[in-house]
Design a protein around this motif. Structure first.
Motif, PDB file in Angstrom:
ATOM      1  N   GLU A  97     -11.204  33.058  31.625  1.00 59.79           N
ATOM      2  CA  GLU A  97     -12.593  33.068  32.055  1.00 59.79           C
ATOM      3  C   GLU A  97     -13.052  34.477  32.421  1.00 59.79           C
ATOM      4  OE1 GLU A  97     -16.320  31.443  32.937  1.00 59.79           O
ATOM      5  OE2 GLU A  97     -14.574  30.522  31.954  1.00 59.79           O
ATOM      6  N   ALA A  98     -12.175  35.235  33.092  1.00 60.54           N
ATOM      7  CA  ALA A  98     -12.567  36.568  33.564  1.00 60.54           C
ATOM      8  C   ALA A  98     -12.635  37.590  32.443  1.00 60.54           C
ATOM      9  CB  ALA A  98     -11.594  37.045  34.637  1.00 60.54           C
ATOM     10  N   SER A  99     -11.752  37.467  31.440  1.00 60.84           N
ATOM     11  CA  SER A  99     -11.694  38.469  30.364  1.00 60.84           C
ATOM     12  C   SER A  99     -12.480  38.070  29.137  1.00 60.84           C
ATOM     13  CB  SER A  99     -10.225  38.704  29.971  1.00 60.84           C
ATOM     14  OG  SER A  99      -9.680  37.516  29.390  1.00 60.84           O
ATOM     15  N   GLY A 100     -12.779  36.778  29.041  1.00 57.27           N
ATOM     16  CA  GLY A 100     -13.469  36.306  27.836  1.00 57.27           C
ATOM     17  C   GLY A 100     -12.553  36.197  26.644  1.00 57.27           C
ATOM     18  N   GLN A 101     -11.267  36.322  26.838  1.00 57.57           N
ATOM     19  CA  GLN A 101     -10.294  36.241  25.746  1.00 57.57           C
ATOM     20  C   GLN A 101      -9.317  35.108  26.029  1.00 57.57           C
ATOM     21  OE1 GLN A 101      -8.384  40.003  25.302  1.00 57.57           O
ATOM     22  NE2 GLN A 101     -10.296  41.157  25.168  1.00 57.57           N
ATOM     23  N   LEU A 102      -8.764  34.556  24.971  1.00 57.53           N
ATOM     24  CA  LEU A 102      -7.805  33.465  25.110  1.00 57.53           C
ATOM     25  C   LEU A 102      -6.450  34.044  25.495  1.00 57.53           C
ATOM     26  CD1 LEU A 102      -7.377  30.426  24.838  1.00 57.53           C
ATOM     27  CD2 LEU A 102      -6.654  30.805  22.478  1.00 57.53           C
ATOM     28  N   GLU A 103      -5.954  33.631  26.645  1.00 59.13           N
ATOM     29  CA  GLU A 103      -4.679  34.135  27.146  1.00 59.13           C
ATOM     30  C   GLU A 103      -3.567  33.121  26.866  1.00 59.13           C
ATOM     31  OE1 GLU A 103      -4.312  37.053  28.416  1.00 59.13           O
ATOM     32  OE2 GLU A 103      -6.421  37.639  28.684  1.00 59.13           O
ATOM     33  N   GLU A 104      -2.328  33.610  27.004  1.00 55.90           N
ATOM     34  CA  GLU A 104      -1.164  32.733  26.884  1.00 55.90           C
ATOM     35  C   GLU A 104      -1.007  31.974  28.201  1.00 55.90           C
ATOM     36  OE1 GLU A 104       1.650  30.513  25.716  1.00 55.90           O
ATOM     37  OE2 GLU A 104       0.915  32.013  24.306  1.00 55.90           O
ATOM     38  N   THR A 105      -1.318  30.695  28.161  1.00 55.76           N
ATOM     39  CA  THR A 105      -1.314  29.914  29.409  1.00 55.76           C
ATOM     40  C   THR A 105      -0.352  28.742  29.360  1.00 55.76           C
ATOM     41  OG1 THR A 105      -3.150  28.571  28.596  1.00 55.76           O
ATOM     42  CG2 THR A 105      -3.698  30.526  29.911  1.00 55.76           C
ATOM     43  N   ASP A 106       0.595  28.785  28.467  1.00 57.00           N
ATOM     44  CA  ASP A 106       1.508  27.654  28.354  1.00 57.00           C
ATOM     45  C   ASP A 106       2.348  27.505  29.631  1.00 57.00           C
ATOM     46  OD1 ASP A 106       2.844  25.532  27.139  1.00 57.00           O
ATOM     47  OD2 ASP A 106       4.498  26.847  26.560  1.00 57.00           O
ATOM     48  N   ALA A 107       2.466  26.295  30.106  1.00 55.73           N
ATOM     49  CA  ALA A 107       3.295  25.987  31.271  1.00 55.73           C
ATOM     50  C   ALA A 107       4.201  24.827  30.897  1.00 55.73           C
ATOM     51  CB  ALA A 107       2.433  25.644  32.469  1.00 55.73           C
ATOM     52  N   PRO A 108       5.362  25.097  30.291  1.00 52.09           N
ATOM     53  CA  PRO A 108       6.245  24.019  29.819  1.00 52.09           C
ATOM     54  C   PRO A 108       6.657  23.104  30.955  1.00 52.09           C
ATOM     55  CG  PRO A 108       6.967  26.172  29.018  1.00 52.09           C
ATOM     56  CD  PRO A 108       5.904  26.425  30.030  1.00 52.09           C
ATOM     57  N   GLY A 109       6.674  21.832  30.681  1.00 54.09           N
ATOM     58  CA  GLY A 109       7.144  20.867  31.656  1.00 54.09           C
ATOM     59  C   GLY A 109       6.072  20.268  32.533  1.00 54.09           C
ATOM     60  N   VAL A 110       4.853  20.843  32.534  1.00 53.16           N
ATOM     61  CA  VAL A 110       3.777  20.295  33.355  1.00 53.16           C
ATOM     62  C   VAL A 110       3.110  19.161  32.592  1.00 53.16           C
ATOM     63  CG1 VAL A 110       1.634  20.778  34.560  1.00 53.16           C
ATOM     64  CG2 VAL A 110       3.423  22.521  34.472  1.00 53.16           C
ATOM     65  N   THR A 111       3.026  18.006  33.223  1.00 53.07           N
ATOM     66  CA  THR A 111       2.398  16.845  32.577  1.00 53.07           C
ATOM     67  C   THR A 111       0.970  16.706  33.092  1.00 53.07           C
ATOM     68  OG1 THR A 111       3.373  15.439  34.290  1.00 53.07           O
ATOM     69  CG2 THR A 111       4.561  15.600  32.216  1.00 53.07           C
ATOM     70  N   TRP A 112       0.006  17.154  32.286  1.00 52.33           N
ATOM     71  CA  TRP A 112      -1.409  17.055  32.666  1.00 52.33           C
ATOM     72  C   TRP A 112      -1.875  15.641  32.352  1.00 52.33           C
ATOM     73  CZ3 TRP A 112      -2.507  21.115  35.430  1.00 52.33           C
ATOM     74  CH2 TRP A 112      -1.859  22.326  35.169  1.00 52.33           C
ATOM     75  N   LEU A 113      -2.037  14.823  33.364  1.00 50.94           N
ATOM     76  CA  LEU A 113      -2.249  13.394  33.173  1.00 50.94           C
ATOM     77  C   LEU A 113      -3.539  13.080  32.425  1.00 50.94           C
ATOM     78  CD1 LEU A 113      -1.024  12.050  36.632  1.00 50.94           C
ATOM     79  CD2 LEU A 113       0.222  12.246  34.494  1.00 50.94           C
ATOM     80  N   HIS A 114      -4.536  13.961  32.525  1.00 54.78           N
ATOM     81  CA  HIS A 114      -5.808  13.753  31.829  1.00 54.78           C
ATOM     82  C   HIS A 114      -6.006  14.775  30.715  1.00 54.78           C
ATOM     83  CE1 HIS A 114      -6.729  11.049  35.132  1.00 54.78           C
ATOM     84  NE2 HIS A 114      -6.416  12.025  35.960  1.00 54.78           N
TER      85      HIS A 114
END
Length: 871
Positions: free
Chosen positions: A834-851
């Motif tokens: 959001e701050a840079s306007g660029q797509l960053e590497e945000t992978d967080a293995p193992g996190v289960t995003w329920l929605h």
């Protein structure tokens, strides 16, 4: 004839001086000289108290082996001291602490005991009373002081002739000209503490003449403040002592510390009970302290300098071995001389003003007693019992080793009386109902006769008011050669019945009376060797005491065990848990693993030790190993299953297993389990960005915490709210401030740091990044770790410092321990998007995003967008 002797030997022509005190001339002279020495300070008493650097000479010590008569000497000194003033120009006050009772080691209780002793002379002690009021606000938030002091059995025992709670309330109200309803310490339920009395003191500008007052009451940590409250009491006393001295009168306070060996356990260390009591003595230089115990005081030893606040020969020159003969100093109380022993026996039993014991019998007893007053006393009782039965005792019937005296006593007892003696020997202290639980078929009359025997001590102010002398108690089983001697099975059965009764009492008690619960824990634990192991409910009580902060009780569990006892491994586990903060997680984990490898540790003990081993692994980052241990415990469905489920839910949330974390179910009828479940589920919703749902769960959690009545549980809820509000509604800082204050009072530094990290994010002012980052760095150094890092990423993104935010996030990724807090890598990455306007590497293995991750992304990015316009 006194009552003990009457009921011991019956109505005869024998006159018994049960409380015979053999004049110990050296000790009596030392006490008189010590009183004279302390009186020298009275004309300049205020100066003496205000002088914090000069050596102290206000401690008189008597030490020697058990049974040598130290307690008798101490009590005789107090009796003579209080009876001495014969005119109206001298006032003498005293306070006695017997550390055998256990609860007397509490510094707060000791301070209140001293205040009650002084309260019998004068109802108001301004500096202390106001200082204690401020302390009470901070240490006991939401508890009405007068009600607690008047209604608590612990405080009622301090001094019965002073209504301490009422006296303190009246004094405080008069000093501050405030009615009780105005001050929070007199109103139950107030949560925020430490304000009303302190504010009132500032408004009225009271006690500005006391140099210590403002420093003490401004101390935010109640544990530290409690240590130094004694100087305020000393200053109050010094004012009166100096005034009285100038008027030709005197006012003296003498404190008697007995059974000091209960305090002197192991090496001295900073913060130990011994260290805290030595500080209290140091801060009260115009009060004489008479200490009796089995060992010398070590305050003057060079080795104690690094282990105690004030120690060494320069601090306590008169306690040093080379002090010479100046008083007060340390005295070895030896056995009675043959002459004093003979005098003891002659006075012990009299008929027509003549000694009952013949010279031959007296000499036989004296040769065997080696000066031990307890031996002399029991031998005299034995002689009297034989005499009133119609026999003329011969010298050959005396002089046996001490266990033989026990055997002789038992031989003259009825079968029920011998049974009661055996049961009494199993426990350190008892009451009538506890002893009857071990012998339910005995008539009350037998119990009454037993309690009236001279071998039974009676201290009515204690929870369990009766006891046998320790030496006698330990000798009973080995000397039991009576015809009806108990088999091992009978000893086990009696121990089981006593233990079951204590279990029933503990189960009936739903409150948090730590002193009472500690008494039963230690009493029941000392029966473990006879039973062959530790009762399962004792492990549960240990968990309960740990949650109440009674760590010293757990640490003392092994003190009464003989080397190699079957319960030693259990005592080692309790000690490891009690001292885990001092030792650290890795050494504690090693100790617990060693205990788990011991075949003597029972199944419930293994569950207890495994549960705590998993917590230590959490603290070292071994989340996977900790999870495997907990899953194994859950499979067993043991006594600690709810505790383990809570720990599993917490670790699932930390490691991003949000679906499993939310799936753990608890018994919602139990406030503690309801607190755990709503806490875990609230955290899950918070990570998912479902902030309103999290708020609802936190509200339920707060209700459970308040129902349970635990300040720390309340603080845990408020900390969670602060961490939520710093993103969603940063203007609401009240929960965070309150949580940080409670954690500070309770000395939970990591939780306090995590809360302050949230407050730093909430209160960040656009353009003032340096101060916010400095606060976050402080929180990080105090253990807040990932919480401070996440806050820093948000602050840097708000300020447009994308590069700096990248550096912090990279550090987070490098320092991440396994899957712990992986969701923060995703959330901080979304903020960078959001701050840079660029797509960053945000992978967080193992996190289960329920929605779904996109749903969570949009919600957390909205947090940043809402804060940016305020720049």
């Amino acid at each position: 004839m006194d009552l003990d002797s009457y009921f011991s030997i019956g109505a005869t022509s024998i006159d018994s001086a049960q409380n015979t005190f053999t004049n110990r001339t050296v000790e009596l002279d030392a006490f008189a000289q010590a009183l004279d020495a302390i009186a020298v300070s009275y004309p300049r008493a205020v100066e003496a108290v205000e002088d914090l650097t000069s050596p102290r000479r206000n401690v008189l010590t008597f030490y020697g082996v058990g049974g040598i008569g130290k307690t008798r000497l101490s009590r005789e000194l107090e009796t003579r001291y209080l009876a001495a003033p014969a005119d109206g120009d001298a006032e003498r006050l005293s306070h006695r602490v017997d550390f055998e009772a256990g609860s007397a080691t509490d510094v707060e209780g000791l301070l209140l005991g001293l205040r009650a002793a002084l309260g019998s002379y004068r109802p108001c002690w301004p500096a202390f009373d106001l200082g204690f009021a401020v302390y009470w606000e901070r240490a006991h938030p939401g508890e009405a002081m007068r009600t607690v002091l008047n209604d608590s059995s612990s405080f009622r025992r301090i001094r019965r002739d002073v209504d301490l709670g009422s006296q303190l309330q009246k004094a405080i109200e008069e000093l501050l000209s405030s009615a009780g309803g105005v001050l929070g310490i007199f109103t139950a339920g107030a949560r925020l503490a430490g304000r009303s009395v302190r504010d009132r003191i500032r408004e009225r500008r009271v006690l500005q003449e006391c140099p210590f007052f403002e420093r003490v009451v401004d101390e935010p940590d109640p544990a530290k403040m409690r240590i130094y409250l004694s100087v305020l009491l000393a200053w109050d006393l010094a004012q009166l002592q100096q005034k009285a001295s100038r008027a030709g009168r005197s006012l003296a306070l003498t404190v008697f510390f007995d059974t000091w060996e209960r305090v002197q356990d192991g090496e001295p260390r900073l913060g130990s009970v011994e260290d805290l009591l030595s500080r209290l003595v140091w801060l009260m230089p115009t009060t004489l302290f008479v200490v009796s115990g089995r060992n010398r005081l070590r305050w003057a030893d060079d080795e104690s300098r690094a282990r105690m606040q004030w120690a060494g020969p320069d601090r306590w020159p008169y306690l040093d071995e080379g002090a010479g003969r100046v008083e007060p100093r340390q005295h070895l109380v030896g056995g009675l001389s043959p002459e004093d022993s003979d005098r003891f026996l002659r006075l012990r039993l009299m008929r027509d003003a003549e000694p009952v014991l013949s010279p031959e019998v007296r000499q036989q007893i004296i040769r065997a007693a080696h000066g031990l007053p307890l031996y002399l006393d029991l031998a005299a009782v034995r002689y009297a019992q034989l005499l009133v039965s119609g026999r003329t005792p011969s010298p050959e019937e005396f002089g046996q080793p001490f266990p033989e005296i026990v055997l002789r006593l038992m031989a003259d007892m009825s079968t029920p009386q011998r049974a009661l003696l055996r049961m009494a020997s199993l426990v350190g202290r008892f009451d009538l109902d506890l002893l009857l639980a071990g012998a339910p078929d005995l008539p009350d009359s037998e119990m009454s006769r037993f309690l009236r025997r001279s071998i039974v001590r009676h201290e009515p102010e204690e929870y369990l008011p009766y006891s046998l002398h320790e030496t006698l108690r330990h000798a009973v089983r080995g000397a039991d050669l009576a015809e009806d001697q108990w088999s091992d099975r009978e000893w086990r059965r009696a121990a089981q019945q006593l233990t079951d009764e204590m279990h029933r009492r503990v189960d009936r008690h739903t409150g948090g009376d730590v002193s009472m619960l500690s008494t039963y824990f230690l009493q029941a634990f000392r029966l473990a060797p006879t039973l062959g192991g530790v009762e399962p409910w004792l492990w549960q009580l240990a968990a309960r005491l740990q949650s109440l902060g009674a760590l010293p009780t757990l640490a003392l569990a092994g003190a009464s065990l003989e080397r190699g006892a079957p319960a030693q491994v259990a005592a080692d586990v309790f000690a490891a848990v009690a001292r885990r903060r001092e030792r650290g997680p890795e050494p504690t984990a090693r100790l617990l693993r060693r205990s788990l490898n011991d075949p003597e540790l029972d199944e419930v003990g293994r569950q207890f030790a495994t549960h705590w081993l998993a917590w230590m692994l959490d603290e070292t980052g071994d989340w996977d190993d900790a999870e495997q241990l907990r899953l194994g415990l859950i499979a067993r469905n043991g006594l600690f299953a709810p505790f383990v489920k809570h720990a599993l839910g917490r670790s699932d949330w930390i490691c991003g297993r949000l679906d499993r974390a939310r799936g753990w179910e608890f018994a919602l009828s139990d406030p503690r389990q309801r607190f755990w479940q709503t806490g875990i589920q609230g955290r899950v919703e918070w990570v998912l960005g479902r902030f309103a749902e999290a708020e609802d769960l936190y509200a339920q959690r707060l209700a459970a915490a308040e129902e349970f009545g635990s300040p720390q549980m309340v603080a845990d809820v408020l900390r969670g709210r602060a961490q939520l509000l710093c993103f969603t509604d940063p203007a609401q800082t009240g929960p965070g401030l309150e949580a940080a204050e409670i954690y500070r009072r309770l000395r939970v530094p990591v939780s306090e740091a995590e809360t302050r990290a949230a407050l730093a994010v909430s209160t960040h002012v656009p353009g003032e990044t340096a101060s916010t980052l400095a606060e976050l760095a402080t929180c990080r150094a105090s253990g807040a770790g990932v919480w401070a890092d996440a806050g820093e990423v948000l602050v840097r993104c708000l300020e447009g410092d994308v590069e700096g935010a990248h550096e912090v996030r990279s550090r987070m990724a490098t320092e991440q321990q396994g899957a712990a807090y992986g969701f923060w890598l995703a959330i901080t990455g979304w903020w960078l998007d959001e701050a840079s306007g660029q797509l960053e590497e945000t992978d967080a293995p193992g996190v289960t995003w329920l929605h779904g991750a996109d749903d969570a992304r949009s919600r957390w990015q909205e947090v940043l967008r809402r804060r940016i316009p305020s720049r």
